[in-house]
Design a protein around this motif. Structure first.
Motif, short mmCIF file in Angstrom:
data_model
loop_
_atom_site.label_atom_id
_atom_site.label_comp_id
_atom_site.label_asym_id
_atom_site.label_seq_id
_atom_site.Cartn_x
_atom_site.Cartn_y
_atom_site.Cartn_z
N LEU A 53 6.41 23.84 7.07
CA LEU A 53 6.63 24.70 8.23
C LEU A 53 8.06 24.60 8.72
CD1 LEU A 53 5.61 26.64 10.36
CD2 LEU A 53 4.77 24.67 11.66
N THR A 54 8.62 23.40 8.78
CA THR A 54 10.00 23.23 9.23
C THR A 54 10.95 24.02 8.34
OG1 THR A 54 9.54 21.03 10.12
CG2 THR A 54 11.84 21.56 9.66
N ARG A 55 10.78 23.89 7.05
CA ARG A 55 11.68 24.58 6.11
C ARG A 55 11.54 26.09 6.22
NH1 ARG A 55 16.17 25.40 4.91
NH2 ARG A 55 16.69 26.03 2.82
N LEU A 56 10.31 26.60 6.32
CA LEU A 56 10.10 28.05 6.44
C LEU A 56 10.73 28.59 7.73
CD1 LEU A 56 6.43 28.44 5.22
CD2 LEU A 56 8.48 29.39 4.13
N LEU A 57 10.51 27.90 8.83
CA LEU A 57 11.07 28.37 10.10
C LEU A 57 12.60 28.35 10.07
CD1 LEU A 57 8.64 26.64 12.61
CD2 LEU A 57 8.81 29.09 12.13
N ARG A 58 13.18 27.28 9.56
CA ARG A 58 14.65 27.19 9.50
C ARG A 58 15.22 28.24 8.55
NH1 ARG A 58 17.34 23.40 11.89
NH2 ARG A 58 18.98 23.29 10.32
N ARG A 59 14.51 28.50 7.48
CA ARG A 59 14.97 29.52 6.54
C ARG A 59 15.01 30.90 7.18
NH1 ARG A 59 13.00 30.53 0.36
NH2 ARG A 59 14.59 32.06 -0.06
N HIS A 60 14.13 31.11 8.17
CA HIS A 60 14.10 32.38 8.88
C HIS A 60 14.93 32.35 10.16
CE1 HIS A 60 10.29 33.17 6.50
NE2 HIS A 60 11.18 34.06 6.12
N GLY A 61 15.81 31.37 10.27
CA GLY A 61 16.75 31.34 11.38
C GLY A 61 16.22 30.75 12.67
N GLN A 62 15.10 30.06 12.62
CA GLN A 62 14.53 29.48 13.83
C GLN A 62 14.86 27.98 13.89
OE1 GLN A 62 10.71 30.88 15.05
NE2 GLN A 62 10.73 32.48 13.49
N PRO A 63 15.16 27.48 15.09
CA PRO A 63 15.61 26.09 15.23
C PRO A 63 14.48 25.08 15.21
CG PRO A 63 15.53 27.13 17.37
CD PRO A 63 15.16 28.20 16.36
N ALA A 64 13.80 24.96 14.10
CA ALA A 64 12.66 24.05 13.98
C ALA A 64 13.14 22.62 13.73
CB ALA A 64 11.76 24.50 12.84
N GLU A 65 12.39 21.67 14.29
CA GLU A 65 12.68 20.25 14.08
C GLU A 65 11.42 19.52 13.66
OE1 GLU A 65 14.95 18.08 16.98
OE2 GLU A 65 15.54 19.97 17.92
N LEU A 66 11.52 18.74 12.62
CA LEU A 66 10.43 17.86 12.19
C LEU A 66 10.39 16.67 13.14
CD1 LEU A 66 8.30 16.90 10.08
CD2 LEU A 66 10.18 15.72 8.95
N ARG A 67 9.21 16.35 13.66
CA ARG A 67 9.04 15.19 14.54
C ARG A 67 8.01 14.27 13.92
NH1 ARG A 67 11.24 15.26 19.52
NH2 ARG A 67 11.32 13.08 18.93
N ILE A 68 8.23 12.98 14.02
CA ILE A 68 7.30 11.98 13.53
C ILE A 68 7.09 10.98 14.65
CG2 ILE A 68 6.89 10.15 11.83
CD1 ILE A 68 8.69 11.76 9.91
N GLY A 69 5.83 10.65 14.91
CA GLY A 69 5.52 9.72 15.98
C GLY A 69 4.44 8.75 15.57
N VAL A 70 4.25 7.74 16.41
CA VAL A 70 3.25 6.71 16.13
C VAL A 70 2.43 6.45 17.40
CG1 VAL A 70 4.57 5.56 14.32
CG2 VAL A 70 4.87 4.86 16.69
N ARG A 71 1.25 5.87 17.20
CA ARG A 71 0.42 5.43 18.31
C ARG A 71 -0.48 4.29 17.83
NH1 ARG A 71 -3.99 10.33 19.02
NH2 ARG A 71 -5.16 9.86 17.14
N LYS A 72 -0.99 3.57 18.80
CA LYS A 72 -1.92 2.47 18.50
C LYS A 72 -3.14 2.68 19.38
CE LYS A 72 -2.02 -2.53 18.09
NZ LYS A 72 -1.29 -3.77 18.38
N VAL A 73 -4.29 2.84 18.74
CA VAL A 73 -5.55 3.03 19.46
C VAL A 73 -6.56 2.04 18.89
CG1 VAL A 73 -7.41 4.65 19.99
CG2 VAL A 73 -5.06 5.47 19.81
#
Length: 109
Positions: A53-73
């Motif tokens: 999704l990030t690559r497709l959006l950026r290829r179409h000129g949209q400022p997409a950013e990949l985000r990675i997060g963590v949690r502990k449950v």
């Protein structure tokens, strides 16, 4: 298959300049990626979907950013990937506890 540097280089390539004609919105593109994933023989991970999704959006000129997060449950560690574009988050989570995002991945990082 690819190392972090190669994936990062692929993701941070400059977006196209100027508006494109008939480009789907970020939300439409996210729905298309989700629909395509539904037909794959193996269920793609959140990282795989987010990279696409990030690559497709950026290829179409949209400022997409990949985000990675963590949690502990309940003493269990979990990681998750999603995409942010123009104030919207796509694939952010399951409605459970929030993921603490890592720093943004940018071309200058």
């Amino acid at each position: 298959l690819f190392g972090f540097r190669r994936c990062r280089g692929w993701l941070v390539k400059p977006t196209r300049e100027g508006p494109l004609v008939d480009v789907p919105s970020a939300a439409e593109t996210a729905r298309m990626v989700a629909a395509a994933c539904a037909f794959l023989p193996l269920r793609p991970t959140c990282l795989t979907r987010s990279l696409a999704l990030t690559r497709l959006l950026r290829r179409h000129g949209q400022p997409a950013e990949l985000r990675i997060g963590v949690r502990k449950v309940n003493e269990q560690f979990a990681a998750h990937a999603w995409v942010e574009c123009q104030g919207e988050a796509f694939g952010r989570g399951d409605g459970g506890p929030e993921y603490a995002p890592f720093e943004r991945i940018t071309p200058s990082a």
